[in-house]
Design a protein around this motif. Sequence first.
Motif: not given
Length: 84
Positions: A7-17, A46-47
């Motif tokens: 994510g833009q704020d760098k607090t999440s890393l997501i496996e996107c469907k 995400l942003g």
Amino acid sequence: MTIWVRGQDKTSLIECKTIDVLNRFNEFYIVANYIDFGEVENYSNLGQYSSKRKQIKVLDMIQNHVETYSNKVFQMPQDDEVKA
């Protein structure tokens, strides 16, 4: 193919469907659809971008990343890093 997006704020890393755009009240977001641990579909921001042109430009950047498959993680750029 799986793509992970930080994510833009760098607090999440997501496996996107899927990755989608969301426009509300002149605010332009890119959101990820993902499956959580309970097998439930969720959306995560995400942003956020200041214009639709920047939003589409970032979506183009994600598409290019997927097509070239340089690695499995895409870092969302900050609004001021996107030249539309």
